[in-house]
Every structure is written in C-alpha cells, then in structure tokens.
Scaffold this active site. Structure first.
Site, PDB file in Angstrom:
ATOM      1  N   LYS A 219      12.274 -24.529   1.736  1.00 52.28           N
ATOM      2  CA  LYS A 219      12.178 -25.573   0.714  1.00 52.28           C
ATOM      3  C   LYS A 219      13.513 -25.827   0.025  1.00 52.28           C
ATOM      4  CE  LYS A 219       7.222 -25.643   0.023  1.00 52.28           C
ATOM      5  NZ  LYS A 219       6.069 -25.543  -0.903  1.00 52.28           N
ATOM      6  N   ARG A 259       3.174 -18.844   4.123  1.00 55.99           N
ATOM      7  CA  ARG A 259       3.107 -20.000   5.019  1.00 55.99           C
ATOM      8  C   ARG A 259       4.537 -20.343   5.418  1.00 55.99           C
ATOM      9  NH1 ARG A 259       3.455 -25.631   4.600  1.00 55.99           N
ATOM     10  NH2 ARG A 259       1.968 -26.815   5.860  1.00 55.99           N
TER      11      ARG A 259
END
Length: 286
Positions: A219, A259
């Site tokens: 991210k 994840r």
C-alpha cells in the site's frame, strides 16, 4: 450454498492471496483480467501456500470509479467457479449482496466486505443464509471520497468502536459470532499516520476475541515510508520487504491472517515466527 467455517491453521497465521480481476487495481490491475490468466494466478497463489484466495472484481483504491454489479459479477463468477472446481478455498471481495450471493453459489466460502456491511443493507441476510464467514472491514465511504473522511481524534479507539458497531449489527441480524472477522481497513479513510497507529495497536483489536485480518500489502503508506531522497515513493512492486515485515509483526501479535500479493514471502515469514516461538517455549521448559 453450504455452511462453512473460517480457515484456521495451528502452525502459523493464515495467508490470504490477493487476486484482482480488474483493469485498475493499484498493484496488479490488468494482469489477471482474463479468466484464464486469473485462474492460473489463483492456482499459483494456492500452490504458494495461500489458505484463501480473495477474488475481487472492483478496485477499491482511493479515487477508483465504481462499476455496476453486473460488470463485477461478470468478472468474478467464472474465476470463482473454476478455482472452486480445482479445490481452491475462495473468498469474494465485494460489498454488494447480489454479487456475494452469486459468488457463494459459484463456490466461494467467505465474503470479504470492505464496507463492513454498510455498502448494502441486504448483505447480512445473504451471509446469514449462507452460513459463511464474513470479514467486516472498517469503512467510512466509497473510494471516490473516502480520503475526505480520514479525520479522527483517536484513530485506534474510533476504529475499534466503529468495527464493534458493525459486529453488533451482524449479531443482531442473526450471524454467528464465530463467523465474523474484523479488519482495520488500512488506507481506507486513513492516512499513513493512522495506518501506523493501528498497526502499533493491534492488541486492541486482537483483544476483542475476534479473528483479525490485516491488509497492508504494497500500500501507498509503505511506498512513502521507503521514498527516495527526492521524495518519490517506492514503486508498488518494490514494497515487498516492508510487506513481509508487517506480516512478521502481525504474526507476533496473534492476528488471524494477512492479505497479501506475494503469498510465499508472507508464508515464510509466518512460519519463521512460529518456529521462533516454539523454540522459545521449548527453551523455557528445558
């Protein structure tokens, strides 16, 4: 649809592999947007050690445009049905009840809802009737405007309380507590400081007794952390070491799972933490 339970492991935390069948996801958009390519990657994720392959048909990156339910289902259903036929444990990454219901019929066993049930009032009934696990992510609004909502006085307390409100709503809808998972929603209506505060305070969420899923893989806050001297963020494909460090941290904090895009690297990290803990426990008894 058949009742299912959340995949759990005794030897390490669970690793959920990301499979985006989208043209515009931030990390791998367009790479797996044909059924054959998506299935091939999903099988590779399973073979690398993924305990669950999370199939998503709509990008939820900041600023992403929403698509129709029909288009989302067109993207995910054949991939899910084919992977399920190969024995792959599949979750569907959606906030739409109609998509979730069709995906469960196609063989998905978990609903990963980035809206925590706020995106579609009908989702709770779909999950309840299916008897499947439901991942509730902290969410304050859709991608187009979620970063406008990144305002907190105490991000850890507020995320905890807002997630517990979603859990209470799920329980009131008749969903069994053992089928619920919570996710702090890193990057969703949160800036980098918020993300780091939540990661540093994972025991607050783990302490609820509910399984916790953390999705930090590649991210933008990691890209900014690793920025070059000129301030340009580290490219998406070069954030894996930081992602693995977060997997290691999560394993140490007893989260249920992570994840990630690179499954094998996180599986290796999770196994390493387990080995170190086992050695420490053995040393304490010798």
């Amino acid at each position: 649809m058949t009742s299912t339970v959340l995949p759990r492991r005794a030897d390490r935390i669970s690793v959920v592999g990301v499979l985006n069948v989208t043209p515009d996801s931030f990390s791998d958009g367009g790479r797996h947007d044909s059924v054959d390519a998506a299935v091939e990657h999903g099988l590779a994720l399973r073979d690398a050690g993924a305990d669950l392959v999370d199939v998503g048909g709509e990008s939820t990156r900041p600023g992403a445009r929403r698509i129709s339910a029909d288009e989302e289902l067109r993207r995910v259903k054949p991939v899910i049905s084919t992977l399920a036929a190969h024995g792959v444990a599949v979750s569907v990454d959606t906030y739409r009840a109609s998509v979730a219901a069709a995906a469960l019929d196609a063989g998905a066993i978990v609903v990963n809802d980035v809206s925590g049930g706020l995106g579609d009032d009908a989702m709770a009934a779909v999950v309840r009737d299916a008897g499947c696990p439901w991942i509730l992510m902290h969410w304050r609004g859709h991608s187009e405007r979620m970063q406008e909502l990144a305002h907190y006085d105490d991000v850890v307390r507020e995320v905890h309380d807002e997630l517990m409100a979603r859990v209470d709503a799920a329980l009131a809808a008749g969903i069994d507590a053992e089928r619920l998972v919570i996710d702090p929603g890193l990057g969703f209506a949160k800036n980098a400081a918020h993300n780091w505060a939540l990661l540093a305070s994972l025991p607050t969420l783990v302490g609820t007794g509910l399984p916790v899923l953390v999705a930090a893989s590649r991210k933008s806050f990691l890209g900014r952390l690793l920025a070059a001297p000129d301030g340009i963020p580290r490219p998406v494909g070069e954030r894996e070491a930081a992602t693995v460090a977060i997997t290691t941290h999560c394993a140490q904090q007893d989260v249920w799972g992570v994840r990630v895009h690179d499954v094998q690297a996180s599986v290796d990290a999770a196994c390493t933490v387990t080995a170190l803990r086992s050695a420490a426990a053995h040393g304490a008894t010798t």
